[in-house]
Scaffold this motif. Structure first.
Motif, PDB file in Angstrom:
ATOM      1  N   PHE A  22       0.863  -1.174   0.000  1.00 19.81           N
ATOM      2  CA  PHE A  22       0.000   0.000   0.000  1.00 19.81           C
ATOM      3  C   PHE A  22       0.901   1.225   0.000  1.00 19.81           C
ATOM      4  N   MET A  38      -2.564   0.857  -4.189  1.00 17.45           N
ATOM      5  CA  MET A  38      -2.131  -0.418  -3.618  1.00 17.45           C
ATOM      6  C   MET A  38      -1.954  -1.436  -4.722  1.00 17.45           C
ATOM      7  N   ALA A  52     -11.068  -0.232   1.435  1.00 18.09           N
ATOM      8  CA  ALA A  52     -10.209  -0.207   2.622  1.00 18.09           C
ATOM      9  C   ALA A  52     -11.046   0.259   3.803  1.00 18.09           C
TER      10      ALA A  52
END
Length: 181
Positions: A22, A38, A52
């Motif tokens: 990430f 990411m 996320a």
């Protein structure tokens, strides 16, 4: 300049995956700050809607599947207006969990510790603010990676190491088309 981390836990265990990490990137030459991206280590499903979660905050991501090639392995924050909110959550949070679905319909869950993220994100922003526009990338780690057999163990806080420009290039095909995807 960028701050980068690897997951502390990846599920399902034993899944065949490449590099997973990430990043929060600053690109002075493009006038970009807090670019969230990411790499998941597999090509995303064309229907995957990765997201996320940082503590209680949820952030939607979009994939590079439509772009093809290496971009199929990447996801970016869906709404760039939420970049600052996500960076603030990273600085204040305890852990981040990212979920996505591979082209083989495998749901993956990657858990990241956010220990040291505030220092590292502050350091990468500070470095970026002093760089001339076409300067090489600068890496700042912000995670103590707890996986055995490798990783950046012991790099909590703002441990810094410069990389030459040619050693790492994250795909970024979107430019001004980003909002249209």
């Amino acid at each position: 300049c960028y701050a980068m981390t690897e997951p502390k836990q990846m599920l399902p265990r034993g899944a065949n995956r490449g590099d997973v990490y990430f990043m929060v990137t600053h690109r002075p030459a493009r006038g970009t700050r807090n670019e969230i991206s990411m790499r998941v280590g597999y090509p995303f499903s064309s229907t995957s809607r990765p997201f996320a979660t940082i503590d209680k905050d949820k952030f939607q991501l979009f994939t590079g599947v439509k772009e093809g090639g290496e971009h199929r392995f990447w996801a970016w924050l869906d709404n760039v207006k939420r970049s600052s909110a996500m960076v603030d959550a990273l600085k204040k949070g305890y852990k981040m969990v990212i979920k996505g679905t591979s082209s083989r319909d495998t749901l993956t869950t990657d858990t990241y510790s956010l220990k040291g993220s505030a220092d590292a994100l502050g350091s990468s922003a500070e470095v970026a603010s002093h760089l001339p526009p076409l300067t090489c990338l600068h890496r700042v780690n912000f995670l103590t990676v707890g996986r055995s057999g490798g990783g950046a163990s012991g790099t909590s806080g703002a441990s810094q190491r410069g990389w030459p420009c040619s050693s790492f290039r994250a795909p970024w095909p979107f430019g001004t088309r980003r909002a249209n995807l």
